[in-house]
Design an enzyme around this catalytic site. Sequence first.
Site, PDB file in Angstrom:
ATOM      1  N   ASN A  41      -5.991 -11.820 -27.799  1.00 38.37           N
ATOM      2  CA  ASN A  41      -6.083 -11.514 -29.228  1.00 38.37           C
ATOM      3  C   ASN A  41      -4.665 -11.207 -29.698  1.00 38.37           C
ATOM      4  OD1 ASN A  41      -6.518 -10.528 -31.760  1.00 38.37           O
ATOM      5  ND2 ASN A  41      -7.675  -8.710 -31.114  1.00 38.37           N
ATOM      6  N   TRP A  42      -4.077 -12.181 -30.366  1.00 36.50           N
ATOM      7  CA  TRP A  42      -2.668 -12.021 -30.777  1.00 36.50           C
ATOM      8  C   TRP A  42      -2.526 -11.066 -31.967  1.00 36.50           C
ATOM      9  CZ3 TRP A  42       0.041 -17.540 -30.650  1.00 36.50           C
ATOM     10  CH2 TRP A  42      -0.058 -18.056 -29.348  1.00 36.50           C
ATOM     11  N   LYS A  43      -3.639 -10.741 -32.590  1.00 42.91           N
ATOM     12  CA  LYS A  43      -3.618  -9.856 -33.771  1.00 42.91           C
ATOM     13  C   LYS A  43      -2.647 -10.417 -34.821  1.00 42.91           C
ATOM     14  CE  LYS A  43      -5.093  -6.135 -30.784  1.00 42.91           C
ATOM     15  NZ  LYS A  43      -5.172  -4.717 -30.495  1.00 42.91           N
ATOM     16  N   HIS A  98     -13.908  -6.263 -34.441  1.00 37.30           N
ATOM     17  CA  HIS A  98     -12.846  -5.553 -33.710  1.00 37.30           C
ATOM     18  C   HIS A  98     -12.643  -4.185 -34.359  1.00 37.30           C
ATOM     19  CE1 HIS A  98      -8.957  -4.483 -32.067  1.00 37.30           C
ATOM     20  NE2 HIS A  98      -9.168  -5.396 -31.129  1.00 37.30           N
ATOM     21  N   GLU A 125     -10.111  -2.645 -35.125  1.00 35.63           N
ATOM     22  CA  GLU A 125      -9.084  -2.634 -36.177  1.00 35.63           C
ATOM     23  C   GLU A 125      -9.666  -3.139 -37.496  1.00 35.63           C
ATOM     24  OE1 GLU A 125      -6.181  -4.771 -33.893  1.00 35.63           O
ATOM     25  OE2 GLU A 125      -5.956  -3.013 -32.596  1.00 35.63           O
ATOM     26  N   GLU A 162     -14.370  -2.357 -25.993  1.00 34.74           N
ATOM     27  CA  GLU A 162     -12.983  -1.909 -26.180  1.00 34.74           C
ATOM     28  C   GLU A 162     -12.986  -0.461 -26.651  1.00 34.74           C
ATOM     29  OE1 GLU A 162     -10.189  -5.518 -26.892  1.00 34.74           O
ATOM     30  OE2 GLU A 162     -10.902  -4.788 -28.822  1.00 34.74           O
ATOM     31  N   GLY A 210      -3.895  -0.482 -27.248  1.00 35.87           N
ATOM     32  CA  GLY A 210      -2.480  -0.374 -27.602  1.00 35.87           C
ATOM     33  C   GLY A 210      -1.846   0.945 -27.218  1.00 35.87           C
ATOM     34  N   GLY A 247      -4.728  -7.659 -25.787  1.00 35.65           N
ATOM     35  CA  GLY A 247      -3.886  -7.635 -26.973  1.00 35.65           C
ATOM     36  C   GLY A 247      -2.433  -7.860 -26.593  1.00 35.65           C
ATOM     37  N   GLY A 248      -1.679  -6.770 -26.466  1.00 38.61           N
ATOM     38  CA  GLY A 248      -0.231  -6.835 -26.249  1.00 38.61           C
ATOM     39  C   GLY A 248       0.195  -7.768 -25.120  1.00 38.61           C
TER      40      GLY A 248
END
Length: 249
Positions: A9-11, A96, A98, A165, A171, A232-233
């Site tokens: 997930n590159w966000k 998600h 976020e 998650e 993060g 993610g990261g």
Amino acid sequence: MRRKLIAGNWKMNGLRAGGAALAGGLAEKCRAEALTCDFLVCPPAHLLIPVSEAIAGSGIALGGQDCHTGASGAHTGDLSAEMLADVGCSFVILGHSERRADHGEGSDLVQAKALAAARAGLKAIVCVGETADERKAGRALEVIETQIRQSLPEGAGAELVVAYEPVWAIGTGLTATPADVAEVHAQIRQLLVELCGAGVGDAIRILYGGSVKPANAAELMAVDNVDGALVGGASLKLEDFWAIGSSCP
Ligand code: 13P
């Protein structure tokens, strides 16, 4: 046997040159080696077409990070599931934390989006997870169960994916312990069997997400009912993302 899914997930990260290079690098590795897991990349919308070109023929799947409930219409700034499918997506991340936090998305909306995804032939990755306060209060399992009951679309098939998650692990560098992950994933499995029946409930993949990196991936991927990772990261670093995929048993 559920084949592991390693999803990036590159966000809201990446410009065209870097995004295409990252996807192209992963595609090169995937073309050169027999894969033991499924890879998926979910770039931001402006990179969907360049990334789809970079991964063509590599076996890597493409996904969106969200979709609208409608197929088209007056919804400024939104993308429909049909539009994602049109540029080569086969997955879409929904609910998600976020989006739940930044856009006030509730589970009812996530469920409607999951139905839209199915309508367009996309596989939904429905995200759930508790906050730090909810875990401290001993409410993690209850929160996750409620999110799943309310977010899963009726008639969900084996292609659906659930991602656990924990919000406090996203993060932050903190990860849930393998024991905590095992407990939550076992409860999710039980609930999926109750809601979808044994066949579908057993076949749905349950991903873990939250500070997954090469150093902890093998341990997490070996946990019962962990069928992959939502990263993610570390998905923004080619070597790290590849190492996570390579650590699948
Ligand atoms: P990090 O891997 O950066 O913690 O992000 C996890 C996540 O939110 C993936 O959807």
